[in-house]
Motif scaffolding. Structure first.
Motif, PDB file in Angstrom:
ATOM      1  N   ILE A  11     -86.586 -95.199-111.990  1.00  0.00           N
ATOM      2  CA  ILE A  11     -86.897 -93.939-111.332  1.00  0.00           C
ATOM      3  C   ILE A  11     -86.707 -94.068-109.827  1.00  0.00           C
ATOM      4  O   ILE A  11     -86.361 -93.116-109.158  1.00  0.00           O
ATOM      5  N   CYS A  12     -86.969 -95.222-109.262  1.00  0.00           N
ATOM      6  CA  CYS A  12     -86.857 -95.322-107.811  1.00  0.00           C
ATOM      7  C   CYS A  12     -85.596 -96.031-107.349  1.00  0.00           C
ATOM      8  O   CYS A  12     -85.303 -96.017-106.167  1.00  0.00           O
ATOM      9  N   LEU A 100     -84.947 -91.196-102.879  1.00  0.00           N
ATOM     10  CA  LEU A 100     -85.003 -90.512-104.167  1.00  0.00           C
ATOM     11  C   LEU A 100     -84.451 -89.106-103.990  1.00  0.00           C
ATOM     12  O   LEU A 100     -84.937 -88.353-103.155  1.00  0.00           O
ATOM     13  N   THR A 101     -83.445 -88.760-104.764  1.00  0.00           N
ATOM     14  CA  THR A 101     -82.895 -87.412-104.688  1.00  0.00           C
ATOM     15  C   THR A 101     -83.599 -86.529-105.709  1.00  0.00           C
ATOM     16  O   THR A 101     -83.522 -86.760-106.917  1.00  0.00           O
ATOM     17  N   ARG A 102     -84.278 -85.521-105.207  1.00  0.00           N
ATOM     18  CA  ARG A 102     -84.988 -84.590-106.087  1.00  0.00           C
ATOM     19  C   ARG A 102     -84.294 -83.235-106.064  1.00  0.00           C
ATOM     20  O   ARG A 102     -83.840 -82.781-105.013  1.00  0.00           O
ATOM     21  N   LYS A 103     -84.257 -82.600-107.205  1.00  0.00           N
ATOM     22  CA  LYS A 103     -83.697 -81.259-107.328  1.00  0.00           C
ATOM     23  C   LYS A 103     -84.688 -80.375-108.069  1.00  0.00           C
ATOM     24  O   LYS A 103     -85.532 -80.868-108.823  1.00  0.00           O
ATOM     25  N   GLY A 104     -84.562 -79.071-107.863  1.00  0.00           N
ATOM     26  CA  GLY A 104     -85.440 -78.152-108.553  1.00  0.00           C
ATOM     27  C   GLY A 104     -86.719 -77.889-107.786  1.00  0.00           C
ATOM     28  O   GLY A 104     -86.792 -78.091-106.571  1.00  0.00           O
ATOM     29  N   ILE A 130     -85.392 -86.181-110.786  1.00  0.00           N
ATOM     30  CA  ILE A 130     -85.411 -87.251-109.783  1.00  0.00           C
ATOM     31  C   ILE A 130     -84.256 -88.188-110.109  1.00  0.00           C
ATOM     32  O   ILE A 130     -84.186 -88.748-111.198  1.00  0.00           O
ATOM     33  N   ASN A 131     -83.333 -88.316-109.162  1.00  0.00           N
ATOM     34  CA  ASN A 131     -82.146 -89.162-109.361  1.00  0.00           C
ATOM     35  C   ASN A 131     -81.424 -88.854-110.675  1.00  0.00           C
ATOM     36  O   ASN A 131     -80.955 -89.747-111.370  1.00  0.00           O
ATOM     37  N   GLY A 132     -81.342 -87.575-111.011  1.00  0.00           N
ATOM     38  CA  GLY A 132     -80.618 -87.154-112.207  1.00  0.00           C
ATOM     39  C   GLY A 132     -81.434 -87.186-113.483  1.00  0.00           C
ATOM     40  O   GLY A 132     -80.970 -86.731-114.526  1.00  0.00           O
ATOM     41  N   ILE A 133     -82.641 -87.740-113.423  1.00  0.00           N
ATOM     42  CA  ILE A 133     -83.525 -87.790-114.592  1.00  0.00           C
ATOM     43  C   ILE A 133     -84.321 -86.493-114.652  1.00  0.00           C
ATOM     44  O   ILE A 133     -85.062 -86.170-113.732  1.00  0.00           O
TER      45      ILE A 133
END
Length: 270
Positions: A11-12, A100-104, A130-133
């Protein structure tokens, strides 16, 4: 006997764990990625709670809710009195906090000051990753303090869903008791806070139907300043997986160990 496990996605750092084993090893009947997924899910839950605490802290100290240090997202506020609703919007392209790249979006509802007994911090994930997850579900963080010098919360996760980069899906839920053991005298300074999960469990179910339950065996220690749990043990039960996850000796690192009941150990890294 020690064997080494490799991080497939953290995750990180990138985001989930798999264990590399021979046909003679213990993992035959239960998807072994569930152990790593469980650890990653817990880390993601704690990251989102930290975001909620940062937002709550900004509201309590009258700082600009739209400009919270440590959060790259756009934050909007609904309501001038409690309950307050904060929308933390990372956008469809995303932005990076601590690599960490976050979306949404995270919808954060605060019923009252998070340090007040009875107050609830609710976090809902909306098209969030988070990071595509991809992460789904709701986290409820309710203040259940009875002794002022030992703040306490109940952390409840419902309808949790974790979809990794390969499209594997892990549903999850659970409840834990969280106590604050350091930083109590500075309620609006988060960096010196230390939390302990004294009891509780969570269940992770793979898309194949394999179920893994992880129960606090030895109090888990989580420093706000550390990304991961630094000490404590979880009992692991599910299919042929029966053993213990050990987070180590309170070092602020990304290492832990899974030991099967047969004595075979796997050194893991997030």
């Amino acid at each position: 006997m020690k064997k080494t496990a490799f991080l497939l996605l953290s995750i990180c750092a990138t985001a989930l764990i798999y264990v590399s084993c021979s046909k003679d090893d213990v993992i035959n009947q239960t998807d072994p990625t569930a152990v790593g997924a469980s650890v990653a899910i817990d880390a993601a839950n704690q990251m989102d709670i930290n975001t909620g605490l940062l937002v709550a802290n900004s509201a309590a100290t009258a700082k600009s809710a739209a400009n919270v240090s440590g959060i790259c997202a756009t934050i909007t506020v609904s309501g001038t009195t409690y309950p307050k609703v904060f929308t933390v919007d990372y956008g469809t392209a995303g932005c990076a906090d601590n690599q960490l790249t976050r979306k949404g979006k995270l919808k954060i509802t605060l019923s009252g000051p998070v340090i007040t007994t009875g107050s609830k911090l609710t976090i809902e994930r909306i098209d969030y990753s988070i990071n595509g997850i991809k992460l789904e579900g709701t986290i409820e963080y309710t203040n259940t303090t009875t002794v002022a010098t030992v703040p306490q919360w109940t952390r409840k996760v419902t309808n949790g869903k974790f979809t990794d980069l390969q499209g594997r899906v892990y549903t999850n839920s659970g409840t834990h008791t969280v106590k604050q053991t350091a930083g109590v005298d500075t309620p609006y300074v988060l960096e010196d806070n230390v939390y302990e999960m004294t009891e509780g469990n969570h269940t992770v179910t793979t898309e194949k139907g394999a179920t893994l339950t992880l129960t606090v065996q030895e109090t888990l220690v989580k420093k706000y300043s550390c990304t991961y749990i630094s000490k404590g043990k979880l009992k692991v039960e599910g299919g042929f997986l029966k053993g213990v996850v050990d987070y180590g000796n309170n070092d602020c690192d990304n290492k832990f160990t899974y030991t099967h009941e047969t004595g075979v150990s796997y050194n893991l890294e997030m």
